[in-house]
Every structure is written in structure tokens, then in C-alpha cells.
Design a protein around this motif. Structure first.
Motif, PDB file in Angstrom:
ATOM      1  N   GLN A   1     143.122 -64.230  -4.390  1.00  0.00           N
ATOM      2  CA  GLN A   1     143.862 -63.109  -4.958  1.00  0.00           C
ATOM      3  C   GLN A   1     145.347 -63.439  -4.960  1.00  0.00           C
ATOM      4  O   GLN A   1     145.838 -64.051  -4.013  1.00  0.00           O
ATOM      5  CB  GLN A   1     143.584 -61.876  -4.107  1.00  0.00           C
ATOM      6  CG  GLN A   1     144.143 -60.601  -4.622  1.00  0.00           C
ATOM      7  CD  GLN A   1     143.512 -59.433  -3.897  1.00  0.00           C
ATOM      8  OE1 GLN A   1     142.322 -59.194  -4.033  1.00  0.00           O
ATOM      9  NE2 GLN A   1     144.293 -58.721  -3.112  1.00  0.00           N
ATOM     10  N   PHE A   2     146.049 -63.009  -6.021  1.00  0.00           N
ATOM     11  CA  PHE A   2     147.444 -63.376  -6.212  1.00  0.00           C
ATOM     12  C   PHE A   2     148.262 -62.161  -6.628  1.00  0.00           C
ATOM     13  O   PHE A   2     147.763 -61.251  -7.282  1.00  0.00           O
ATOM     14  CB  PHE A   2     147.549 -64.477  -7.264  1.00  0.00           C
ATOM     15  CG  PHE A   2     146.719 -65.679  -6.926  1.00  0.00           C
ATOM     16  CD1 PHE A   2     147.224 -66.699  -6.141  1.00  0.00           C
ATOM     17  CD2 PHE A   2     145.401 -65.769  -7.363  1.00  0.00           C
ATOM     18  CE1 PHE A   2     146.437 -67.798  -5.809  1.00  0.00           C
ATOM     19  CE2 PHE A   2     144.612 -66.862  -7.033  1.00  0.00           C
ATOM     20  CZ  PHE A   2     145.132 -67.879  -6.251  1.00  0.00           C
TER      21      PHE A   2
ATOM     22  N   ARG B   1     147.635 -63.977  -2.114  1.00  0.00           N
ATOM     23  CA  ARG B   1     147.413 -62.788  -1.294  1.00  0.00           C
ATOM     24  C   ARG B   1     145.932 -62.656  -0.918  1.00  0.00           C
ATOM     25  O   ARG B   1     145.384 -61.570  -0.814  1.00  0.00           O
ATOM     26  CB  ARG B   1     147.876 -61.521  -2.027  1.00  0.00           C
ATOM     27  CG  ARG B   1     149.337 -61.494  -2.395  1.00  0.00           C
ATOM     28  CD  ARG B   1     150.182 -61.225  -1.162  1.00  0.00           C
ATOM     29  NE  ARG B   1     151.587 -61.036  -1.543  1.00  0.00           N
ATOM     30  CZ  ARG B   1     152.554 -61.880  -1.235  1.00  0.00           C
ATOM     31  NH1 ARG B   1     152.287 -62.964  -0.536  1.00  0.00           N
ATOM     32  NH2 ARG B   1     153.789 -61.649  -1.618  1.00  0.00           N
ATOM     33  N   SER B   2     145.288 -63.799  -0.696  1.00  0.00           N
ATOM     34  CA  SER B   2     143.853 -63.792  -0.394  1.00  0.00           C
ATOM     35  C   SER B   2     143.517 -63.037   0.881  1.00  0.00           C
ATOM     36  O   SER B   2     142.408 -62.523   1.028  1.00  0.00           O
ATOM     37  CB  SER B   2     143.309 -65.226  -0.324  1.00  0.00           C
ATOM     38  OG  SER B   2     143.348 -65.824  -1.598  1.00  0.00           O
ATOM     39  N   GLU B   3     144.481 -62.933   1.806  1.00  0.00           N
ATOM     40  CA  GLU B   3     144.210 -62.169   3.033  1.00  0.00           C
ATOM     41  C   GLU B   3     143.914 -60.711   2.716  1.00  0.00           C
ATOM     42  O   GLU B   3     143.283 -60.010   3.497  1.00  0.00           O
ATOM     43  CB  GLU B   3     145.375 -62.280   4.020  1.00  0.00           C
ATOM     44  CG  GLU B   3     146.624 -61.513   3.642  1.00  0.00           C
ATOM     45  CD  GLU B   3     147.561 -62.216   2.655  1.00  0.00           C
ATOM     46  OE1 GLU B   3     148.630 -61.655   2.360  1.00  0.00           O
ATOM     47  OE2 GLU B   3     147.227 -63.311   2.177  1.00  0.00           O
ATOM     48  N   GLU B   4     144.334 -60.238   1.536  1.00  0.00           N
ATOM     49  CA  GLU B   4     144.099 -58.858   1.131  1.00  0.00           C
ATOM     50  C   GLU B   4     142.688 -58.626   0.584  1.00  0.00           C
ATOM     51  O   GLU B   4     142.331 -57.506   0.254  1.00  0.00           O
ATOM     52  CB  GLU B   4     145.111 -58.441   0.062  1.00  0.00           C
ATOM     53  CG  GLU B   4     146.533 -58.452   0.542  1.00  0.00           C
ATOM     54  CD  GLU B   4     147.534 -58.142  -0.552  1.00  0.00           C
ATOM     55  OE1 GLU B   4     148.721 -57.991  -0.219  1.00  0.00           O
ATOM     56  OE2 GLU B   4     147.148 -58.042  -1.734  1.00  0.00           O
TER      57      GLU B   4
ATOM     58  N   ASP C   1     141.327 -71.930  -3.024  1.00  0.00           N
ATOM     59  CA  ASP C   1     142.298 -72.085  -1.948  1.00  0.00           C
ATOM     60  C   ASP C   1     142.893 -70.729  -1.589  1.00  0.00           C
ATOM     61  O   ASP C   1     143.282 -69.965  -2.470  1.00  0.00           O
ATOM     62  CB  ASP C   1     143.398 -73.048  -2.403  1.00  0.00           C
ATOM     63  CG  ASP C   1     144.282 -73.485  -1.276  1.00  0.00           C
ATOM     64  OD1 ASP C   1     144.931 -72.615  -0.664  1.00  0.00           O
ATOM     65  OD2 ASP C   1     144.348 -74.697  -1.004  1.00  0.00           O
ATOM     66  N   HIS C   2     142.978 -70.426  -0.300  1.00  0.00           N
ATOM     67  CA  HIS C   2     143.519 -69.155   0.158  1.00  0.00           C
ATOM     68  C   HIS C   2     144.974 -69.261   0.606  1.00  0.00           C
ATOM     69  O   HIS C   2     145.514 -68.300   1.174  1.00  0.00           O
ATOM     70  CB  HIS C   2     142.670 -68.594   1.302  1.00  0.00           C
ATOM     71  CG  HIS C   2     141.301 -68.225   0.871  1.00  0.00           C
ATOM     72  ND1 HIS C   2     140.210 -68.382   1.681  1.00  0.00           N
ATOM     73  CD2 HIS C   2     140.821 -67.736  -0.302  1.00  0.00           C
ATOM     74  CE1 HIS C   2     139.108 -67.981   1.039  1.00  0.00           C
ATOM     75  NE2 HIS C   2     139.472 -67.593  -0.168  1.00  0.00           N
TER      76      HIS C   2
ATOM     77  N   ILE D   1     145.868 -60.117  -9.193  1.00  0.00           N
ATOM     78  CA  ILE D   1     144.830 -60.731 -10.007  1.00  0.00           C
ATOM     79  C   ILE D   1     143.888 -61.427  -9.047  1.00  0.00           C
ATOM     80  O   ILE D   1     144.312 -62.177  -8.159  1.00  0.00           O
ATOM     81  CB  ILE D   1     145.384 -61.700 -11.079  1.00  0.00           C
ATOM     82  CG1 ILE D   1     144.252 -62.184 -11.978  1.00  0.00           C
ATOM     83  CG2 ILE D   1     146.159 -62.852 -10.465  1.00  0.00           C
ATOM     84  CD1 ILE D   1     144.706 -62.816 -13.271  1.00  0.00           C
ATOM     85  N   ARG D   2     142.615 -61.099  -9.159  1.00  0.00           N
ATOM     86  CA  ARG D   2     141.594 -61.683  -8.293  1.00  0.00           C
ATOM     87  C   ARG D   2     140.765 -62.651  -9.132  1.00  0.00           C
ATOM     88  O   ARG D   2     140.305 -62.302 -10.220  1.00  0.00           O
ATOM     89  CB  ARG D   2     140.701 -60.611  -7.703  1.00  0.00           C
ATOM     90  CG  ARG D   2     139.643 -61.193  -6.758  1.00  0.00           C
ATOM     91  CD  ARG D   2     138.846 -60.109  -6.100  1.00  0.00           C
ATOM     92  NE  ARG D   2     139.727 -59.300  -5.251  1.00  0.00           N
ATOM     93  CZ  ARG D   2     139.369 -58.133  -4.733  1.00  0.00           C
ATOM     94  NH1 ARG D   2     138.191 -57.628  -4.968  1.00  0.00           N
ATOM     95  NH2 ARG D   2     140.219 -57.461  -3.977  1.00  0.00           N
TER      96      ARG D   2
END
Length: 146
Positions: A94-95, A76-79, A56-57, A44-45
Motif C-alpha cells: 500500500q502506498f 504504507r504497507s504497515e497500514e 516489497d513492504h 493505492i493498494r
């Protein structure tokens, strides 16, 4: 909201609008993680709809229902970008929605607690949005069988 599973970023056919009553607005999309260098699965973004909100990342996304059940979705913000590319957009996070086990009841109200650089934002999901999160189990199961 229809969820399409594919190999392109942000494959959600529709998105949700989230409003917290204090002027904060987010857009939410559920989609299959498209980059082969990251683990597969539903994500989910969240995207802030104003330039002043920095998501927050690092922190998890907290979902809760009216009975006190809680789900913590890993960040999962690095994605958001392919490995080795940067920067991660400050207004997006992103999660991992695969952590949403067991799936929430479609009959109970759901609440998002979203971490930002300036504190927590709180959003109540509509009954239709709660139904969509509940129904993701069948979408994921169908993908696992195919």
C-alpha cells in the motif's frame, strides 16, 4: 474508477487490472485510509494475483510519465493491518497517493515501477487509469472542503 471516501477498508467501488506482458498481474485499488490510528489520506493498494509474487513492504512505488517526471509514493504497507496486528500480507502493498503532487497530466502515458522481493515489475497504465489518477485532485479537494 469511482473513489468512495468512507471508514471501511478498501472503499474503492472498482479496481484496475495491471499486466506487465511477462505474466505478472496486479489488482490496484484507490481508497481513503480507514484506520484512525494511521494518518488520513488516499492510498493505492496493490494485490498480486498469483501466489508467487511477494510485494516489497519497504520500498516506494515509482510513477513516471513520458516526459521524465517522476513521483515516489511512500510505502504504507504497515497500514494493511490495524496497529499491533500482523502479519502484513506478502502479496499486498500500500502506498500514499497524497505524494502524487502535482497530479500527473491526463494526456501523458503513466508507468508504475513496483518493487517486489525478487526485483522490479513494470506496468504501463491505460489512458483511463491515468485520467483517474489525474482526477483524484478534485476528489481530495472536495473532501477537504466538506
Amino acid at each position: 474508477m469511482a473513489v468512495l471516501l468512507g471508514a471501511l477498508p478498501v472503499m474503492a467501488a472498482e479496481s484496475w487490472s495491471l499486466h506487465d506482458g511477462a505474466g505478472h498481474r496486479l489488482n490496484a485499488q484507490v481508497f481513503e485510509q480507514p484506520f484512525p490510528e494511521y494518518p488520513a489520506g488516499l492510498r493505492i493498494r496493490l494485490n498480486a494475483l498469483d501466489a508467487n509474487t511477494t510485494l516489497d513492504h519497504q520500498q516506494q512505488l515509482l510513477l513516471s510519465d513520458s516526459t521524465g517526471q517522476e513521483w515516489r509514493l511512500p510505502n504504507r504497507s504497515e497500514e494493511l493491518v490495524q496497529r499491533g496486528q500482523s502479519p502484513i500480507p506478502s502479496g499486498s502493498a500500500q502506498f500514499d497517493i497524497n505524494a502524487l503532487q502535482p497530479r500527473p497530466s491526463e494526456a501523458l502515458p503513466l508507468h508504475f515501477t513496483v518493487p517486489t522481493s525478487t526485483g522490479i515489475l513494470n506496468f504501463d497504465l491505460t489512458p483511463d487509469q491515468a485520467m483517474e489518477l489525474h482526477s483524484l485532485e478534485s476528489v481530495q479537494r472536495r473532501d477537504d472542503q466538506g
